[in-house]
Scaffold this motif. Structure first.
Motif, PDB file in Angstrom:
ATOM      1  N   PRO A  98       0.958  -1.456   0.105  1.00  0.00           N
ATOM      2  CA  PRO A  98       0.153   0.006   0.011  1.00  0.00           C
ATOM      3  C   PRO A  98       0.800   1.136   0.151  1.00  0.00           C
ATOM      4  O   PRO A  98       1.882   1.671   0.875  1.00  0.00           O
ATOM      5  CB  PRO A  98      -0.827  -0.127   1.285  1.00  0.00           C
ATOM      6  CG  PRO A  98      -0.602  -1.444   1.809  1.00  0.00           C
ATOM      7  CD  PRO A  98       0.849  -1.782   1.256  1.00  0.00           C
ATOM      8  N   THR A 103      -6.504   3.891   1.536  1.00  0.00           N
ATOM      9  CA  THR A 103      -7.462   3.479   2.613  1.00  0.00           C
ATOM     10  C   THR A 103      -8.534   2.645   2.252  1.00  0.00           C
ATOM     11  O   THR A 103      -8.791   1.556   2.828  1.00  0.00           O
ATOM     12  CB  THR A 103      -7.954   4.628   3.470  1.00  0.00           C
ATOM     13  OG1 THR A 103      -6.979   5.614   4.014  1.00  0.00           O
ATOM     14  CG2 THR A 103      -8.361   4.121   4.812  1.00  0.00           C
ATOM     15  N   THR A 151      -7.225  -0.730   1.485  1.00  0.00           N
ATOM     16  CA  THR A 151      -6.714  -1.606   2.554  1.00  0.00           C
ATOM     17  C   THR A 151      -8.201  -2.158   3.238  1.00  0.00           C
ATOM     18  O   THR A 151      -8.137  -3.069   3.765  1.00  0.00           O
ATOM     19  CB  THR A 151      -5.907  -0.960   3.370  1.00  0.00           C
ATOM     20  OG1 THR A 151      -6.558   0.352   3.749  1.00  0.00           O
ATOM     21  CG2 THR A 151      -4.593  -0.638   2.679  1.00  0.00           C
ATOM     22  N   PHE A 211       3.738  -7.654   3.745  1.00  0.00           N
ATOM     23  CA  PHE A 211       3.451  -6.273   3.622  1.00  0.00           C
ATOM     24  C   PHE A 211       4.767  -5.393   3.810  1.00  0.00           C
ATOM     25  O   PHE A 211       5.530  -5.508   4.607  1.00  0.00           O
ATOM     26  CB  PHE A 211       2.641  -5.882   4.854  1.00  0.00           C
ATOM     27  CG  PHE A 211       2.170  -4.472   4.978  1.00  0.00           C
ATOM     28  CD1 PHE A 211       0.973  -3.851   4.714  1.00  0.00           C
ATOM     29  CD2 PHE A 211       3.041  -3.308   5.707  1.00  0.00           C
ATOM     30  CE1 PHE A 211       0.689  -2.474   5.002  1.00  0.00           C
ATOM     31  CE2 PHE A 211       2.910  -2.191   5.690  1.00  0.00           C
ATOM     32  CZ  PHE A 211       1.782  -1.646   5.299  1.00  0.00           C
ATOM     33  N   TYR A 215      -3.332   1.178   8.199  1.00  0.00           N
ATOM     34  CA  TYR A 215      -2.845  -0.085   8.024  1.00  0.00           C
ATOM     35  C   TYR A 215      -2.883  -1.010   9.155  1.00  0.00           C
ATOM     36  O   TYR A 215      -2.947  -2.306   8.988  1.00  0.00           O
ATOM     37  CB  TYR A 215      -1.346  -0.045   7.666  1.00  0.00           C
ATOM     38  CG  TYR A 215      -1.057   0.948   6.289  1.00  0.00           C
ATOM     39  CD1 TYR A 215      -2.081   1.167   5.189  1.00  0.00           C
ATOM     40  CD2 TYR A 215      -0.015   1.578   6.167  1.00  0.00           C
ATOM     41  CE1 TYR A 215      -1.800   1.779   4.028  1.00  0.00           C
ATOM     42  CE2 TYR A 215       0.353   2.169   4.902  1.00  0.00           C
ATOM     43  CZ  TYR A 215      -0.642   2.549   3.808  1.00  0.00           C
ATOM     44  OH  TYR A 215      -0.204   3.111   3.041  1.00  0.00           O
ATOM     45  N   LEU A 240      -5.270  -4.162   9.048  1.00  0.00           N
ATOM     46  CA  LEU A 240      -4.616  -5.394   8.400  1.00  0.00           C
ATOM     47  C   LEU A 240      -3.987  -6.268   9.397  1.00  0.00           C
ATOM     48  O   LEU A 240      -4.080  -7.669   9.294  1.00  0.00           O
ATOM     49  CB  LEU A 240      -3.697  -5.066   7.246  1.00  0.00           C
ATOM     50  CG  LEU A 240      -4.456  -4.175   6.117  1.00  0.00           C
ATOM     51  CD1 LEU A 240      -3.151  -3.670   5.283  1.00  0.00           C
ATOM     52  CD2 LEU A 240      -5.356  -4.981   5.099  1.00  0.00           C
TER      53      LEU A 240
END
Length: 595
Positions: free
Chosen positions: A42, A50, A53, A69, A78, A81
């Motif tokens: 990302p 955003t 995600t 990641f 984040y 996640l």
């Protein structure tokens, strides 16, 4: 054979517009292109992806996709996640929370405890360098960062760092880091056409190297999908070409709660960070049940991005435009006037910051430094105040922030380093690679930098990675990059044994360039042996020089040495403290006032 004029008319008069149409609903794009086990990036620009995600969370929660990641930070949006167990390994420079103050996040600890998430420590600059090498097709990239740090030891053991003799010049060994190619990247942009040509505004932070080097490609969310003529008019702002794009999804405010900056494009207006939302998210991380409830409310139980925006409401979004206005700080500062106590006596933290600003002003003036790199929090406050002092001396010193802000003029009321009132004041907007790699740490740099420290030793080595309880703190950010290659570094730290430690638990940032440490009680300077010795104390009414030195020694974890003559620095002035308080009226970094 046709006349050339006919050929021009039939074939060349019209500019070609691509026919490829990559537009997809975001949920379909994720479902089609993202698979378990992928290496995901990302991309952190001024905006974050955003909406993408959050959609990853909806589709993969409970499925253990074991993503790898990589991004400059694992923070903010984040963190969901990580908490939901989607990340097997996080390759990052910072893992924690950044607003309102940088610090550890329980969500990171829960991800490690519940799901075995591994953190691989890097720095802001080396993350970007690895992604750039991957995009360029290089197997590795030379770096000035990492040397003499625990990060280097980790990376060497993982097979991603080595040092070799410079093949062209004798001298210090050259550090090399391995390239990195994610499988897929996610980017939120201001505009993209149906083929995927994408307009991004600086500052670019880690930049789009991960997107350009992603093996499969990039999923784009855009504030608006536009025609290709619009793209051509703003081609100088296009950072991602269509051939790298898997899909484009229109997702207005797809960066929320993060803002999106732009300038002088009539079709767009910048919107600011939603600080209230970010505060609520930070508060929810206090307890597992609260965080689970927050994620269910804002992510898992929200069907898609359109429903998310409806839940936010138009009124809330409208206020973000107001907060992005360059002069909006004036009304905000006025709103604090009822509780803004400029007459309260200065706290130890305020004294430290003002005295540190004085010291930096003296060093920068004496040595002719032309740029100041701000760390976050109290270090930033010190730099902002030092610049005000230097302007009194007609100095044109330039302030920089590692995310790509150069020549900025800090505005009052908002101490967040990347605040939207500061962006329009910049004379240069760029990325981490240029700000840290060239202007702060490059061959021609004339930079003095400031950092905070949670723990340091007598050689100026700083730890921001492993706490006394062996738990993870936050990581390097850009600190390691700075201490390895800036001309000079000043460190701020609270005077206590836990901070001034006999030895650090982990060398996040080597003390190579650290010349001065300023505590809440005095100033330490390096001696010829590279040790920090007490060289000055801050004047305190009714306290003798001897008593001050004894008190500082009692609050130092190593056997403290003193200079032959310890200077007594005059007490701070009321005006200097009042100026400092204008930058942090909510006292995020200044702490509670004395009354």
């Amino acid at each position: 054979m046709s006349d050339w004029r006919t050929l021009v008319e039939q074939r060349l008069n019209q500019v070609y517009n691509p026919h490829i149409d990559t537009r997809l609903p975001l949920d379909e794009a994720i479902r089609l292109h993202v698979k378990p086990g992928m290496k995901i990036n990302p991309v952190s620009l001024a905006a974050r992806a955003t909406a993408a995600t959050y959609e990853l969370c909806r589709q993969f929660a409970g499925k253990q996709p074991e993503f790898e990641f990589i991004s400059s930070s694992l923070s903010g949006n984040y963190l969901q996640l990580a908490y939901l167990g989607l990340i097997k390994k996080a390759i990052v420079a910072f893992a924690g929370e950044g607003y309102p103050t940088p610090g550890p996040s329980k969500a990171v600890g829960w991800a490690q405890e519940d799901h075995g998430m591994e953190i691989e420590n890097w720095t802001m600059l080396t993350i970007s360098q690895r992604l750039m090498a991957g995009a360029m097709g290089l197997p590795f990239f030379p770096t000035l960062s990492l040397k003499n740090s625990s990060i280097a030891e980790e990376a060497r053991s993982n097979g991603h760092y080595t040092e070799i003799a410079d093949p062209f010049n004798q001298g210090e060994p050259q550090g090399l880091i391995s390239a990195y190619n994610p499988d897929i990247a996610f980017v939120h942009v201001w505009a993209a056409d149906k083929s995927g040509n994408a307009v991004c505004f600086p500052p670019y932070q880690e930049n789009v190297y991960g997107a350009l080097g992603a093996r499969k490609g990039v999923i784009i969310t855009a504030q608006k999908i536009v025609d290709t003529d619009f793209i051509r008019r703003h081609s100088h702002l296009v950072r991602i070409p269509a051939e790298r794009v898997l899909s484009v999804s229109e997702a207005p405010y797809g960066s929320h709660p993060y803002g999106n900056f732009c300038q002088q494009v009539a079709e767009f207006s910048p919107y600011a960070n939603d600080y209230q939302f970010m505060k609520e998210h930070r508060l929810a991380q206090g307890k597992r049940e609260d965080y689970q409830q927050w994620i269910e409310e804002w992510v898992l139980n929200v069907p898609d991005h359109a429903a998310y925006m409806k839940k936010l409401g138009e009124t809330r979004v409208a206020t973000l435009y107001e907060k992005a206005e360059p002069l909006s700080w004036q009304a905000e500062l006025e709103s604090y006037s009822a509780t803004f106590d400029q007459e309260a006596p200065p706290t130890s933290v305020e004294k430290m910051i003002v005295q540190a600003a004085r010291v930096m002003t003296g060093i920068a003036t004496e040595k002719g430094y032309q740029t100041i790199l701000c760390g976050a929090g109290q270090a930033a406050m010190m730099c902002w105040l030092a610049v005000q002092f230097m302007r009194d001396q007609n100095s044109d010193v330039s302030l920089m922030a590692e995310t790509g802000m150069i020549g900025f003029d800090p505005r009052p009321s908002d101490p967040f380093l990347i605040n939207y009132r500061n962006l329009p004041t910049c004379t240069l907007l760029t990325d981490v690679t240029e700000t840290l790699g060239i202007h702060t740490c490059g061959s021609q740099n004339t930079c003095i930098a400031a950092l905070g420290a949670g723990q340091l030793d007598k050689f100026g080595n700083v730890n921001s990675t492993i706490g006394d309880d062996e738990n993870f703190l936050v990581g390097s950010g850009g600190a390691n990059d700075i201490t390895n290659a800036a001309k000079e570094v000043i460190v701020l730290a609270a005077q206590r044994k836990q901070t001034f430690a006999e030895s650090v638990n982990y060398v996040t940032s080597p003390g190579t360039a650290v010349s001065t440490v300023i505590s809440t009680r005095g100033v330490f300077k390096k001696n010829p042996q590279g040790e920090l010795v007490l060289s000055a104390i801050f004047e305190e009414a009714g306290v003798s020089l001897e008593d001050s030195i004894a008190s500082i020694r009692d609050n130092c974890g190593w056997k403290m040495k003193t200079a032959d003559e310890v200077e007594v620095i005059p007490a701070v002035t009321r005006d200097d403290v009042a100026l400092l308080r204008l930058f942090d009226p909510e006292r995020f970094f200044l702490g509670k006032q004395k009354h």
